[in-house]
Design a protein around this motif. Sequence first.
Motif, short mmCIF file in Angstrom:
data_model
loop_
_atom_site.label_atom_id
_atom_site.label_comp_id
_atom_site.label_asym_id
_atom_site.label_seq_id
_atom_site.Cartn_x
_atom_site.Cartn_y
_atom_site.Cartn_z
N PRO A 145 43.25 46.23 34.00
CA PRO A 145 42.11 47.00 34.53
C PRO A 145 40.86 46.15 34.77
O PRO A 145 39.92 46.62 35.42
CB PRO A 145 41.84 48.03 33.43
CG PRO A 145 43.13 48.15 32.69
CD PRO A 145 43.72 46.77 32.71
N THR A 146 40.83 44.92 34.26
CA THR A 146 39.66 44.06 34.45
C THR A 146 39.89 42.98 35.51
O THR A 146 39.13 42.00 35.57
CB THR A 146 39.25 43.39 33.12
OG1 THR A 146 40.30 42.53 32.67
CG2 THR A 146 38.95 44.43 32.06
N ASN A 147 40.90 43.16 36.34
CA ASN A 147 41.15 42.20 37.42
C ASN A 147 40.11 42.44 38.53
O ASN A 147 40.24 43.34 39.33
CB ASN A 147 42.57 42.36 37.98
CG ASN A 147 42.94 41.28 38.97
OD1 ASN A 147 42.15 40.93 39.85
ND2 ASN A 147 44.13 40.76 38.84
N SER A 148 39.08 41.62 38.54
CA SER A 148 37.95 41.84 39.45
C SER A 148 38.35 41.69 40.92
O SER A 148 37.83 42.40 41.79
CB SER A 148 36.80 40.88 39.13
OG SER A 148 37.22 39.53 39.26
N LYS A 149 39.28 40.77 41.20
CA LYS A 149 39.71 40.59 42.58
C LYS A 149 40.44 41.83 43.09
O LYS A 149 40.22 42.27 44.23
CB LYS A 149 40.62 39.36 42.69
CG LYS A 149 39.89 38.05 42.49
CD LYS A 149 40.83 36.87 42.65
CE LYS A 149 40.08 35.55 42.47
NZ LYS A 149 40.99 34.38 42.62
N ALA A 150 41.31 42.39 42.25
CA ALA A 150 42.03 43.60 42.64
C ALA A 150 41.05 44.77 42.81
O ALA A 150 41.18 45.57 43.75
CB ALA A 150 43.09 43.95 41.61
N LEU A 151 40.07 44.88 41.92
CA LEU A 151 39.07 45.94 42.04
C LEU A 151 38.28 45.79 43.33
O LEU A 151 38.01 46.78 44.03
CB LEU A 151 38.13 45.90 40.84
CG LEU A 151 38.72 46.40 39.52
CD1 LEU A 151 37.84 45.97 38.34
CD2 LEU A 151 38.85 47.92 39.53
N PHE A 152 37.89 44.56 43.66
CA PHE A 152 37.14 44.33 44.89
C PHE A 152 37.98 44.70 46.12
O PHE A 152 37.49 45.36 47.04
CB PHE A 152 36.71 42.86 44.98
CG PHE A 152 35.94 42.54 46.23
CD1 PHE A 152 34.57 42.75 46.29
CD2 PHE A 152 36.59 42.03 47.35
CE1 PHE A 152 33.86 42.46 47.44
CE2 PHE A 152 35.90 41.73 48.51
CZ PHE A 152 34.52 41.95 48.56
N ARG A 153 39.24 44.27 46.12
CA ARG A 153 40.11 44.55 47.26
C ARG A 153 40.39 46.04 47.40
O ARG A 153 40.47 46.56 48.51
CB ARG A 153 41.40 43.74 47.13
CG ARG A 153 41.15 42.25 47.31
CD ARG A 153 42.25 41.36 46.78
NE ARG A 153 41.86 39.96 46.86
CZ ARG A 153 42.48 38.96 46.25
NH1 ARG A 153 43.56 39.21 45.51
NH2 ARG A 153 42.05 37.71 46.37
N LYS A 154 40.52 46.72 46.26
CA LYS A 154 40.69 48.17 46.32
C LYS A 154 39.45 48.81 46.92
O LYS A 154 39.55 49.71 47.78
CB LYS A 154 40.92 48.72 44.90
CG LYS A 154 41.01 50.24 44.86
CD LYS A 154 41.22 50.75 43.44
CE LYS A 154 41.28 52.28 43.40
NZ LYS A 154 41.52 52.79 42.03
N GLY A 155 38.27 48.37 46.49
CA GLY A 155 37.03 48.92 47.02
C GLY A 155 36.89 48.70 48.51
O GLY A 155 36.46 49.59 49.26
N LYS A 156 37.25 47.51 48.97
CA LYS A 156 37.16 47.20 50.39
C LYS A 156 38.12 48.08 51.19
O LYS A 156 37.76 48.63 52.25
CB LYS A 156 37.47 45.73 50.64
CG LYS A 156 37.30 45.29 52.08
CD LYS A 156 37.47 43.80 52.23
CE LYS A 156 37.33 43.38 53.69
NZ LYS A 156 35.98 43.68 54.24
#
Length: 217
Positions: A145-156
Amino acid sequence: MSDQSMLASSSGHSGPPVKLDANSVVLSPDQQAQVASKLQTARDKKDVADAAFKNGDVKDALRSYHESLMYLLGLDKNSLKALGMDIPSLPASSAVDEAASAKDKRTEVDLMLEKIYANMSACHLKQENWKRAMDTADKAIEKNPTNSKALFRKGKALGELGYFERAETALLEAKKVAPNEAAMVDAELARQRVVDRERQKAHDQKLRGWLSREKKP
């Protein structure tokens, strides 16, 4: 000889893994070789995909990532632990997390799956396949849950799909877990807000045009 010792001593057979308890198994030599072989093949496929990804060859990267997944998803976590392939869990942030961490350690496969899904998300973004980018980012986030790259890509991806509130939530979470990436996140948030305003403006103009036509006799 104890029951567990008898079970352990029988691990040379080629049948199903022998269970010692609810959370452990003993593998026969043949089974150990099979698991190790599948895992190594998955590693090799991932290495090929990573190289293609770094070279910007999105199509080849996705193909090799898919091939790696075919091997990884068929591996049993208890079998990996029996071979000593589990790794420490992520640092716990609460008593609940500590309990979960102690109960279920991550394996090398979990780490590989996290990285594969995160990179697949990046590939899908480059192909403007927003739905798949979102789905694969979610799978990476399930692993960490703390994978910042995955979070950013999900947001994009969510922003491109028009889900701006959900996109903002994912992007702000990325910023929270990786403050050093704040500038990149803020730039994406600002871009999405401009796009959102433009879409809302176009929608309002279309609605006003429709209402004016309805008023005409």
